[in-house]
Design an enzyme around this catalytic site. Structure first.
Site, PDB file in Angstrom:
ATOM      1  N   ASP A   1      47.373  27.557  43.350  1.00  0.00           N
ATOM      2  CA  ASP A   1      45.829  27.594  43.418  1.00  0.00           C
ATOM      3  C   ASP A   1      45.202  28.856  43.961  1.00  0.00           C
ATOM      4  O   ASP A   1      45.270  28.761  45.063  1.00  0.00           O
ATOM      5  CB  ASP A   1      45.240  26.411  43.713  1.00  0.00           C
TER       6      ASP A   1
ATOM      7  N   HIS B   1      53.293  25.215  41.559  1.00  0.00           N
ATOM      8  CA  HIS B   1      52.138  26.259  40.994  1.00  0.00           C
ATOM      9  C   HIS B   1      51.320  26.545  42.358  1.00  0.00           C
ATOM     10  O   HIS B   1      51.021  25.795  43.275  1.00  0.00           O
ATOM     11  CB  HIS B   1      51.401  25.850  40.012  1.00  0.00           C
TER      12      HIS B   1
ATOM     13  N   HIS C   1      40.021  29.382  41.784  1.00  0.00           N
ATOM     14  CA  HIS C   1      40.215  28.051  40.989  1.00  0.00           C
ATOM     15  C   HIS C   1      38.896  27.317  41.237  1.00  0.00           C
ATOM     16  O   HIS C   1      38.405  26.559  40.338  1.00  0.00           O
ATOM     17  CB  HIS C   1      41.304  27.479  41.409  1.00  0.00           C
TER      18      HIS C   1
ATOM     19  N   HIS D   1      48.134  25.478  36.145  1.00  0.00           N
ATOM     20  CA  HIS D   1      48.465  24.440  36.913  1.00  0.00           C
ATOM     21  C   HIS D   1      49.365  23.311  36.422  1.00  0.00           C
ATOM     22  O   HIS D   1      49.046  22.352  35.976  1.00  0.00           O
ATOM     23  CB  HIS D   1      47.201  24.014  37.561  1.00  0.00           C
TER      24      HIS D   1
ATOM     25  N   HIS E   1      39.711  20.893  47.979  1.00  0.00           N
ATOM     26  CA  HIS E   1      39.679  22.216  47.148  1.00  0.00           C
ATOM     27  C   HIS E   1      38.156  23.116  47.455  1.00  0.00           C
ATOM     28  O   HIS E   1      38.265  24.237  47.731  1.00  0.00           O
ATOM     29  CB  HIS E   1      39.651  21.801  45.618  1.00  0.00           C
TER      30      HIS E   1
END
Length: 263
Positions: free
Chosen positions: A87, A85, A91, A81, A214
């Protein structure tokens, strides 16, 4: 006869050469697109890192040179990362796709760009809201399903300064914009996005300590694109994004080349 054969051979060779040169210079974009925009920052030791330790983890070693052995070869190592980039869902969601497992059909998609740069100038911690999405859709129409949504926060203007891009306070807490959890939930559930992108270090805003965006989106197989470049050069709608990540077995993410095909 030999002279005639020689002349014909030279004429054919010249014709092939001219044809090949013409083919190289006349590149045609597919499907009526008029431009290709590179949304990728160059990887080097000046990339603003999420943690300062990452800067020391980027290493490049020259293995061979043209002068020494007629070939140029380097060896590099870097965090997964780092820089522009991707994810992968793995992750933050154990058992879901690693970067090499993301289905390729999810890596080419309609792209929309939401712009909140006017709001982040006075509030570095601004988070995209559902109201922002509603205002965008009133102008441009509903975000299509299976799209990749990019968030232009204007933060790319700080890319060449590690200090300004990380924007850490005296306690080390970073301050930069991101998606709110409510906006991320809406885009994931009501608009069925494939991916969320942003021009900052994270889709979660800087002060977030537990990465709620996330946690929510990756458990639903939505991938993230972070440190995206040049979003101010892409129109709000009408583009197709091509996401080309490294196919690293078992990777939680990795460097990615992102291209926007612009109509």
């Amino acid at each position: 006869m030999k002279i005639q054969t020689f002349v014909i051979g030279c004429a054919l060779a010249l014709a092939l050469l001219l044809f090949a040169q013409q083919r190289r210079s006349d590149a045609v974009l597919p499907g009526g697109f008029h431009a290709v925009m590179d949304l990728t920052h160059t990887i080097n030791d000046k990339v603003p890192p999420f943690s300062m330790a990452q800067s020391a983890d980027y290493k490049v070693t020259v293995e061979d040179t043209i002068e020494r052995n007629k070939v140029f070869v380097r060896k590099f190592s870097m965090p997964e990362h780092y820089g522009t980039h991707i994810d992968a869902p793995a992750h933050f969601a154990k058992g879901l796709w690693t970067v090499d497992q993301i289905p390729p059909e999810r890596l080419i998609a309609p792209m929309v760009v939401l712009d909140i740069s006017s709001k982040t100038r006075s509030n570095a911690d601004y988070q995209l809201s559902i109201e922002d999405i509603a205002a965008w859709e009133q102008v441009h129409g509903q975000i299509p399903g299976n799209a990749v949504v990019m968030l232009n926060t204007g933060w790319g203007a700080h890319w060449n300064s590690i200090k300004d891009f990380r924007n850490a306070d005296a306690k080390g807490v970073m301050h930069f914009p991101g998606y709110s959890v409510d906006a991320a939930k809406f885009l994931t559930e009501a608009r069925a996005v494939l991916g969320l992108g942003i021009d900052t270090l994270s889709v979660d805003y800087g002060p977030a300590s537990d990465f709620p965006v996330h946690q929510y989106t990756m458990s639903r197989s939505v991938y993230h694109l972070e440190d995206v470049a040049n979003l101010d050069l892409v129109p709000p709608t009408g583009s197709t994004v091509v996401v080309a990540p490294i196919k690293l077995e078992g990777g939680s993410g990795g460097p990615v080349r992102i291209l926007a095909l612009v109509r």
